[in-house]
Design a protein around this motif. Structure first.
Motif, mmCIF file in Angstrom:
data_model
loop_
_atom_site.group_PDB
_atom_site.id
_atom_site.type_symbol
_atom_site.label_atom_id
_atom_site.label_comp_id
_atom_site.label_asym_id
_atom_site.label_seq_id
_atom_site.Cartn_x
_atom_site.Cartn_y
_atom_site.Cartn_z
ATOM 1 N N ASN A 147 -5.719 6.511 1.450
ATOM 2 C CA ASN A 147 -6.001 5.507 0.422
ATOM 3 C C ASN A 147 -7.446 5.026 0.501
ATOM 4 O O ASN A 147 -7.995 4.845 1.598
ATOM 5 C CB ASN A 147 -5.090 4.291 0.589
ATOM 6 N N THR A 177 -4.853 -1.619 -0.718
ATOM 7 C CA THR A 177 -5.389 -1.210 0.578
ATOM 8 C C THR A 177 -6.558 -2.090 1.004
ATOM 9 O O THR A 177 -7.516 -2.272 0.254
ATOM 10 C CB THR A 177 -5.843 0.260 0.517
ATOM 11 N N THR A 201 0.814 -1.220 0.000
ATOM 12 C CA THR A 201 0.000 0.000 0.000
ATOM 13 C C THR A 201 0.844 1.265 0.000
ATOM 14 O O THR A 201 0.333 2.344 -0.286
ATOM 15 C CB THR A 201 -0.944 0.043 1.209
ATOM 16 N N ASN A 212 -3.763 0.416 7.351
ATOM 17 C CA ASN A 212 -4.812 0.125 6.380
ATOM 18 C C ASN A 212 -5.568 -1.122 6.809
ATOM 19 O O ASN A 212 -5.073 -1.936 7.599
ATOM 20 C CB ASN A 212 -4.229 -0.045 4.981
ATOM 21 N N SER A 234 -9.842 1.914 -1.568
ATOM 22 C CA SER A 234 -9.896 0.864 -2.581
ATOM 23 C C SER A 234 -11.264 0.198 -2.563
ATOM 24 O O SER A 234 -11.922 0.116 -1.516
ATOM 25 C CB SER A 234 -8.813 -0.192 -2.349
ATOM 26 N N SER A 248 -5.362 7.252 -4.186
ATOM 27 C CA SER A 248 -4.756 7.920 -3.036
ATOM 28 C C SER A 248 -4.783 9.420 -3.254
ATOM 29 O O SER A 248 -4.612 9.898 -4.383
ATOM 30 C CB SER A 248 -3.318 7.447 -2.822
ATOM 31 N N PRO A 308 -2.320 2.096 -3.923
ATOM 32 C CA PRO A 308 -3.552 2.180 -3.131
ATOM 33 C C PRO A 308 -4.519 1.042 -3.421
ATOM 34 O O PRO A 308 -5.401 0.751 -2.611
ATOM 35 C CB PRO A 308 -4.140 3.527 -3.539
#
Length: 304
Positions: free
Chosen positions: A101, A40, A33, A71, A103, A119, A37
Motif C-alpha cells: 500500500n 494507510t 487498510t 502500515n 498513500s 495498492s 489503501p
C-alpha cells in the motif's frame, strides 16, 4: 473426506463472478487498510496486526482467513506505506497473496485530512481436484489435479479523516483480471471482480473516561445486492472496549478488546448467524492481535 459436488465447479470456477470474493472482517474499524489503501499511515504510529477468522464453525470446509499486515506514516514525504500477506481457504480452494500500500496525505484544513492510496500485489488461486468427487467423473474442469493460476492485483481508495471522524471508499481488485486455469481454454468467465467499500464513523466523547463510536460499512459487487453493516463500540480510557454489530441478512456480532500500555492491542468478535445457515453453524470467530510502535508518534504527528 472427499466432497460430493453438484454445482461446486459452476460456482467457483465458471461462476466465480457471482459472489463477494473478498473475506469479511467483523472488526473492520480496527484496520481499514485491509480494504482501503487510502487509510494507510493515517494513524500517528506504525502498527502490525495478525488476524485469524474462522467462518461458520461446524460446517465442513467452511472459510478460514489468515492475514498479517503492517502500515505506518513517513514524515518527510507526507505519505504512508504498508502491506499485507494473506491466505483465504474454503474447502479445496485457496487464495493466497500479498499487496503493498501507498498513500499520500493531503491537509484540507486544520483538522481535516485526506488520504489517497493505491495498492499493488498479486494472488494465487488454487483448486485441489483430488479433494473433490465430481458428479461427472469425466469432467475435465478438475480431473483430480491441483490447478492454480497467479494474477496481478491492484486497488484504489480515499480516506477522509480528523481526530474524531472518518469517511472512506475504496475499489479493491480494480483491474478485474481473469483467472486463466487452462492454457487451451481462453473463454473463461472466472475473474477478480471489482468491489466497492464505503464506510464512515464518528467518536463521541462522553464524560472524561468514555468514547462512543458508531460506524457503518457498505459493500457491493455486481450483481449481488448492496449490503450494509453497522456497529456501536464503547471505549473506556483508551484501554477497554466492547461493542455489537448487525450485518444485514447475515449475522449479529458481539465483540470486545483491550489495549496494554498503548502498544499491545487485542480484539475478539463472535458472529451469530441470522440467515438460514444458522441451522448448521455455531457461529464465526475472529481474533486480532496487534502491536503499535509508539516511538514514531512525534514524527508522525507533524505530518499526519
Amino acid at each position: 473426506m472427499k466432497k460430493i459436488i453438484v454445482v461446486f465447479v459452476t460456482v467457483l470456477m465458471s461462476g466465480f463472478v457471482f459472489a463477494q470474493q473478498l473475506p469479511q472482517y467483523s472488526q473492520f474499524f480496527l484496520n481499514k487498510t485491509l480494504f482501503n489503501p487510502g487509510a494507510t499511515g493515517t494513524e500517528s504510529y506504525w502498527e502490525a496486526q495478525a488476524i485469524n477468522r474462522m467462518q461458520w464453525v461446524g460446517i465442513t470446509d467452511a472459510p478460514r482467513t489468515y492475514v498479517f499486515s503492517a502500515n505506518g506514516p513517513i514524515k518527510q514525504y507526507k505519505m504512508g506505506l504498508g502491506g499485507k500477506i494473506y491466505a483465504d481457504i474454503t474447502g479445496p480452494t485457496r487464495r493466497t497473496g500479498f499487496s503493498f500500500n501507498y498513500s499520500y496525505k493531503l491537509k484540507l484544513s486544520e483538522t481535516l485530512k485526506l488520504g489517497m492510496g493505491l495498492s499493488f500485489g498479486g494472488l494465487q488461486y488454487t483448486t485441489d481436484g483430488s479433494q473433490i468427487t465430481l458428479k461427472n467423473p469425466d469432467d475435465v474442469a478438475l480431473s483430480g489435479q491441483v490447478q492454480s493460476t497467479f494474477v496481478p492485483d491492484a486497488g484504489v481508495g480515499f480516506h477522509l479523516y480528523s481526530d474524531d471522524f472518518y469517511f472512506g471508499f475504496s475499489v479493491p481488485q480494480i483491474i478485474g483480471n481473469k483467472l486463466q486455469f487452462f492454457d487451451h481454454y481462453r473463454n473463461t468467465e472466472s475473474a477478480l471482480e471489482r468491489h466497492l467499500f464505503i464506510y464512515t464513523g464518528y467518536k463521541f466523547k462522553v464524560g472524561e473516561d468514555f468514547v462512543v463510536e458508531p460506524a457503518l460499512l457498505g459493500k457491493y459487487v455486481d450483481p449481488v445486492p448492496f449490503s450494509i453493516e453497522g456497529n456501536l463500540r464503547v471505549i473506556y480510557k483508551d484501554f477497554l472496549w466492547a461493542g455489537a454489530s448487525y450485518r444485514m441478512n447475515d449475522a449479529v456480532v458481539a465483540m470486545a478488546g483491550f489495549t496494554i500500555n498503548e502498544s499491545i492491542v487485542v480484539g475478539y468478535s463472535y458472529d451469530m448467524a441470522t440467515s438460514d445457515i444458522k441451522k448448521a453453524t455455531s457461529g464465526s470467530h475472529e481474533l486480532m492481535i496487534g502491536i503499535r510502535f509508539r516511538q514514531h508518534d512525534n514524527i508522525a504527528r507533524n505530518n499526519k
